[in-house]
Design an enzyme around this catalytic site. Sequence first.
Site, PDB file in Angstrom:
ATOM      1  N   ASN A 118       3.497  -8.124  -1.725  1.00 38.67           N
ATOM      2  CA  ASN A 118       4.066  -7.550  -0.588  1.00 38.67           C
ATOM      3  C   ASN A 118       3.037  -7.185   0.482  1.00 38.67           C
ATOM      4  O   ASN A 118       2.315  -8.140   0.677  1.00 38.67           O
ATOM      5  CB  ASN A 118       4.991  -6.465  -0.792  1.00 38.67           C
ATOM      6  N   ASP A 119       2.794  -5.797   0.938  1.00 41.30           N
ATOM      7  CA  ASP A 119       2.002  -5.722   2.278  1.00 41.30           C
ATOM      8  C   ASP A 119       0.714  -6.047   2.166  1.00 41.30           C
ATOM      9  O   ASP A 119      -0.068  -5.889   1.158  1.00 41.30           O
ATOM     10  CB  ASP A 119       2.149  -4.196   2.423  1.00 41.30           C
ATOM     11  N   TYR A 155      -0.076   2.377  -3.483  1.00 36.72           N
ATOM     12  CA  TYR A 155       0.724   1.935  -2.335  1.00 36.72           C
ATOM     13  C   TYR A 155      -0.304   1.536  -1.185  1.00 36.72           C
ATOM     14  O   TYR A 155      -1.469   1.394  -1.439  1.00 36.72           O
ATOM     15  CB  TYR A 155       1.845   2.987  -2.140  1.00 36.72           C
ATOM     16  N   SER A 156       0.454   1.304  -0.100  1.00 36.92           N
ATOM     17  CA  SER A 156      -0.194   0.410   1.101  1.00 36.92           C
ATOM     18  C   SER A 156      -1.145   1.471   1.627  1.00 36.92           C
ATOM     19  O   SER A 156      -1.122   2.576   1.757  1.00 36.92           O
ATOM     20  CB  SER A 156       0.705  -0.082   2.042  1.00 36.92           C
ATOM     21  N   ARG A 176       3.655   8.105   3.814  1.00 40.99           N
ATOM     22  CA  ARG A 176       2.689   6.914   3.091  1.00 40.99           C
ATOM     23  C   ARG A 176       2.129   6.099   4.351  1.00 40.99           C
ATOM     24  O   ARG A 176       2.465   6.101   5.491  1.00 40.99           O
ATOM     25  CB  ARG A 176       3.617   6.357   2.181  1.00 40.99           C
ATOM     26  N   GLU A 179       7.907   2.780   8.201  1.00 45.36           N
ATOM     27  CA  GLU A 179       6.947   2.444   7.160  1.00 45.36           C
ATOM     28  C   GLU A 179       5.729   1.883   7.768  1.00 45.36           C
ATOM     29  O   GLU A 179       5.924   1.369   8.856  1.00 45.36           O
ATOM     30  CB  GLU A 179       7.509   1.630   5.934  1.00 45.36           C
TER      31      GLU A 179
HETATM   32  C1  FRU Z   1       6.465  -1.410   2.617  1.00 45.05           C
HETATM   33  C2  FRU Z   1       6.256  -0.467   1.600  1.00 45.05           C
HETATM   34  C3  FRU Z   1       5.263   0.610   1.611  1.00 45.05           C
HETATM   35  C4  FRU Z   1       4.672   1.061   0.669  1.00 45.05           C
HETATM   36  C5  FRU Z   1       4.386  -0.219  -0.285  1.00 45.05           C
HETATM   37  C6  FRU Z   1       4.638  -0.269  -1.801  1.00 45.05           C
HETATM   38  O1  FRU Z   1       6.848  -2.711   2.053  1.00 45.05           O
HETATM   39  O2  FRU Z   1       7.433   0.023   0.874  1.00 45.05           O
HETATM   40  O3  FRU Z   1       5.889   1.508   2.587  1.00 45.05           O
HETATM   41  O4  FRU Z   1       3.562   1.664   0.674  1.00 45.05           O
HETATM   42  O5  FRU Z   1       5.660  -1.090   0.314  1.00 45.05           O
HETATM   43  O6  FRU Z   1       4.717  -1.495  -2.302  1.00 45.05           O
END
Ligand code: FRU
Length: 466
Positions: free
Chosen positions: A35-36, A95-96, A163, A217
């Site tokens: 993902n991110d 996480y991100s 976050r 986010e």
């Molecule tokens: C966005 C998110 C962030 C988080 C991450 C977790 O897609 O939800 O807010 O840090 O992905 O994978």
Amino acid sequence: MTCLTNKQIKDMEKQAVKDEYRLEYHLMPATGWLNDPNGLCQFKGTYHLYYQYSPENCLGGQKYWGHYSTKDFVTFKNEPVALYPDSQFEQGGVYSGSAIVKDDTIYYYYTGNVKHPGNHDYIHTGREHNTMMVTSKDGIELTNKTCLMKNSDYPEDLTLHVRDPQVIKNGDHYNMILGARTNDDVGCCLLYRSTDLKHFELVNRITTKKPFGYMWECPNLVDLNGQMILFCCPQGVETEGYKYENIYQNGYFLVNGDIENEYSLSEFVEFDHGFDYYAPQLFKDESNRAIIIGWMGLPDAPYTNPTVKNNWQHALTLPRQLTFKDGKVYQYPIDETKALRKCKNDVKINNNQKITCNSNVYELYLPVNNHDFKIKLRQDAVIEYHDNLLTLSLKDSGYGRNKRHIVIDKIENVTIFSDVSSLEIFINDGEYALTTRIYDHSKLIEISIDTSITATYYELNSYQII
Ligand code: FRU
């Protein structure tokens, strides 16, 4: 918990690489889920691109930081996993977060996610979001994990959702921005200030006058030609006509005034209007270009990509350079993308033209010059402009993704970057963008326009992944 080693991940890669939908010039997880984009930076000439990565589960599982490096955005090195959730502050995933370079060190800031077992909503109870820091001298070994802040350090009216730190240089000091959700379900950001990149002091809360969604986010601050801009991804914004058509939004506010004191935010401007775009991250490279990379996907999307059958999902967008013009942010693939071009073809298009391409991996430029048009791509995607409305429609291969729209007064040109299973569409040299995954191998392009134009078409080479 036990994490997969790099050797175990390598052994799992064989299945995904055979998949018919693997992309040629986009970064994907070698196996599993992506993902991110995270920690984007350029250090001593090399670009480091990290990303949220669950190699063991293509539907998204425990989050690590995967890592690609490149010097030229054509040849990429698939580096070992950079961050594992191996401390008490992040047993539910690293996480991100982002990176900033100072002197000969890269400083990374990210969220350590902790989930406690029990009957929790994981918003008000049962979760920890810790702001973590690590440093590196080479982008490969990330060491000295430190917890800078815990939930008890954030303001009391916030939920446990705080976050995705990003740190930027602002004059003679630094700012950290964090995305948050209040107990009243209002999305906002926290702004911190630091002079040494190690101690951060809360200086402001950034939000809109009227609530705009329940959670913001992945905030990113950037100064483009003296204009401070806040990118973020609000959740909980209702669809309004042709606006906010995805489950979660991506876009930006212009910040007027002084972000550390008195400020106001402009209206929210949607950034990419396609079906599959979220959590973009921005950084300035060594030549001061503002580069943004997005996740070509969405959380909680109402469909699953057919790639899951071969144990992988999602990709990053092309890196795009940002410019600020006439009060708006423009985005266009960075110049290095031109190095992927094979030979150039000029194609005369008269009214109703069918082109069969050799391959679906191409760049197509259409100077539509304010005429209405309809472009059918492959069997399934239609891009249409009529009555000042641009519509992107998908049929069967949309898996329920149906139509997205943009109201556009003047349309001068359209550029399409097509890869095996993705389309990135830019209007007016990057004034608007739409990104989508597409699962249809037809090589047909049908263009209807009531004038004659000369389109430019390039087949594109693949990225080299070493
Ligand atoms: C966005 C998110 C962030 C988080 C991450 C977790 O897609 O939800 O807010 O840090 O992905 O994978």
